[in-house]
Write a protein that holds these residues in place. Sequence first.
Motif, PDB file in Angstrom:
ATOM      1  N   ASP A 154     -12.214 -12.268  -3.982  1.00 49.87           N
ATOM      2  CA  ASP A 154     -12.292 -10.941  -3.380  1.00 49.87           C
ATOM      3  C   ASP A 154     -11.089 -10.752  -2.469  1.00 49.87           C
ATOM      4  N   TRP A 155     -10.823  -9.490  -2.111  1.00 51.12           N
ATOM      5  CA  TRP A 155      -9.613  -9.148  -1.372  1.00 51.12           C
ATOM      6  C   TRP A 155      -9.886  -8.042  -0.380  1.00 51.12           C
ATOM      7  N   PHE A 156      -9.200  -8.095   0.767  1.00 52.74           N
ATOM      8  CA  PHE A 156      -9.096  -6.882   1.568  1.00 52.74           C
ATOM      9  C   PHE A 156      -8.186  -5.922   0.822  1.00 52.74           C
ATOM     10  N   HIS A 157      -7.049  -6.439   0.362  1.00 51.94           N
ATOM     11  CA  HIS A 157      -6.250  -5.706  -0.619  1.00 51.94           C
ATOM     12  C   HIS A 157      -5.559  -6.711  -1.521  1.00 51.94           C
ATOM     13  N   LEU A 158      -5.252  -6.300  -2.735  1.00 49.17           N
ATOM     14  CA  LEU A 158      -4.525  -7.148  -3.674  1.00 49.17           C
ATOM     15  C   LEU A 158      -3.115  -7.426  -3.152  1.00 49.17           C
ATOM     16  N   PRO A 159      -2.483  -8.510  -3.601  1.00 48.40           N
ATOM     17  CA  PRO A 159      -1.145  -8.845  -3.092  1.00 48.40           C
ATOM     18  C   PRO A 159      -0.094  -7.788  -3.420  1.00 48.40           C
ATOM     19  N   PHE A 160       0.797  -7.573  -2.449  1.00 48.44           N
ATOM     20  CA  PHE A 160       1.961  -6.715  -2.608  1.00 48.44           C
ATOM     21  C   PHE A 160       3.221  -7.578  -2.556  1.00 48.44           C
ATOM     22  N   ALA A 161       4.306  -7.036  -3.094  1.00 49.62           N
ATOM     23  CA  ALA A 161       5.629  -7.647  -2.952  1.00 49.62           C
ATOM     24  C   ALA A 161       6.647  -6.516  -2.916  1.00 49.62           C
ATOM     25  N   TRP A 162       7.581  -6.609  -1.976  1.00 48.80           N
ATOM     26  CA  TRP A 162       8.642  -5.607  -1.844  1.00 48.80           C
ATOM     27  C   TRP A 162       9.980  -6.318  -1.780  1.00 48.80           C
ATOM     28  N   PHE A 163      10.949  -5.842  -2.564  1.00 52.68           N
ATOM     29  CA  PHE A 163      12.274  -6.443  -2.642  1.00 52.68           C
ATOM     30  C   PHE A 163      13.344  -5.433  -2.219  1.00 52.68           C
ATOM     31  N   GLY A 164      14.435  -5.958  -1.651  1.00 52.86           N
ATOM     32  CA  GLY A 164      15.590  -5.122  -1.340  1.00 52.86           C
ATOM     33  C   GLY A 164      15.266  -4.030  -0.349  1.00 52.86           C
ATOM     34  N   ASP A 165      15.753  -2.802  -0.624  1.00 53.28           N
ATOM     35  CA  ASP A 165      15.529  -1.718   0.332  1.00 53.28           C
ATOM     36  C   ASP A 165      14.063  -1.292   0.390  1.00 53.28           C
ATOM     37  N   ARG A 166      13.272  -1.773  -0.559  1.00 49.84           N
ATOM     38  CA  ARG A 166      11.833  -1.492  -0.500  1.00 49.84           C
ATOM     39  C   ARG A 166      11.161  -2.277   0.637  1.00 49.84           C
ATOM     40  N   THR A 167      11.830  -3.319   1.159  1.00 47.88           N
ATOM     41  CA  THR A 167      11.286  -4.006   2.336  1.00 47.88           C
ATOM     42  C   THR A 167      11.324  -3.107   3.566  1.00 47.88           C
ATOM     43  N   ALA A 168      12.187  -2.092   3.543  1.00 50.03           N
ATOM     44  CA  ALA A 168      12.263  -1.117   4.639  1.00 50.03           C
ATOM     45  C   ALA A 168      11.562   0.185   4.275  1.00 50.03           C
ATOM     46  N   PHE A 169      10.812   0.165   3.144  1.00 48.21           N
ATOM     47  CA  PHE A 169      10.079   1.335   2.677  1.00 48.21           C
ATOM     48  C   PHE A 169      11.003   2.541   2.528  1.00 48.21           C
TER      49      PHE A 169
END
Length: 288
Positions: free
Chosen positions: A64-79
């Motif tokens: 079970d999860w509070f939320h499923l895993p996320f991954a952000w790379f490059g400029d997506r780390t700064a949204f």
Amino acid sequence: MAAVTSVTPAAGGRLTPELRGFREVQRLAYACAEAVAAQLRPGVTERDAARMQRTWLRERGVRDWFHLPFAWFGDRTAFANFRVPLQFFPTHRALEPGMAFILDLAPVHNGFTADIGYSGCLGLNPVHDRLLADLEAHRELILREVRERRPLREIYEDVERLMVRQGYTNRHRAYPFGVIAHKIDRVRERRFAPTLFGFGTQSLKGLASDALHGHRDGWSPLWSPYTFSDHPPQPGLWAVEPHLGFRGTGAKFEEILVVTDSKDPQESAFWLDDDLPHVRRWQEEKAA
């Protein structure tokens, strides 16, 4: 979602069995993040990294999860240019040498919840290193002001002011409701644990219940810049995630802050665990 029965340390600063359960799942989550980070190579996509996290945790009993895993790379780390919630989900963005990454995972194990954020980079990235180093001051500020029982909204504003002084932008403002933290709690485990929009339905029910009770009593389970967070810290466990951004690079940590109703300043609030990757990194840098 079951209530936390005790968030006060036992005699001598030892943790209660309840808090040890939360610490164990938080350590499990960070062990997953470190294991997956060690396997990242050029060409691995965000979806690959999210799948690697799910597989690693499921092999160790997470269902079970509070939320499923996320991954952000490059400029997506700064949204960068994030406008709608769907942009948070993993994409086909591929990792490249020198690129920053963030792994964000929130497993539930044995009924205990964790929500953690792990920042890294593939090779050398001085901007990322500086961001991660400067996050230490935010961890110290948050703990100090929670112990002072400052309203959550004011602490949020102080964190943002510190970011501006450091030359960064506040990227947790891009999260839904601009939250820097949210409450977590025990979850009643089930054999079949469905998700909705990437979030565990049991955890969502618990958060909704907290929101309903909090609205009645004048507090919110979401720590945001808005008026509904204009109240002192509520006792319980908070997953806190200050997120810095600078010219297309982002970094954050996320970990559990324990808030109690103790009159003792040291016991009124404390980070659940200091043996975490970002804390060890800061300690090693000071010792070097």
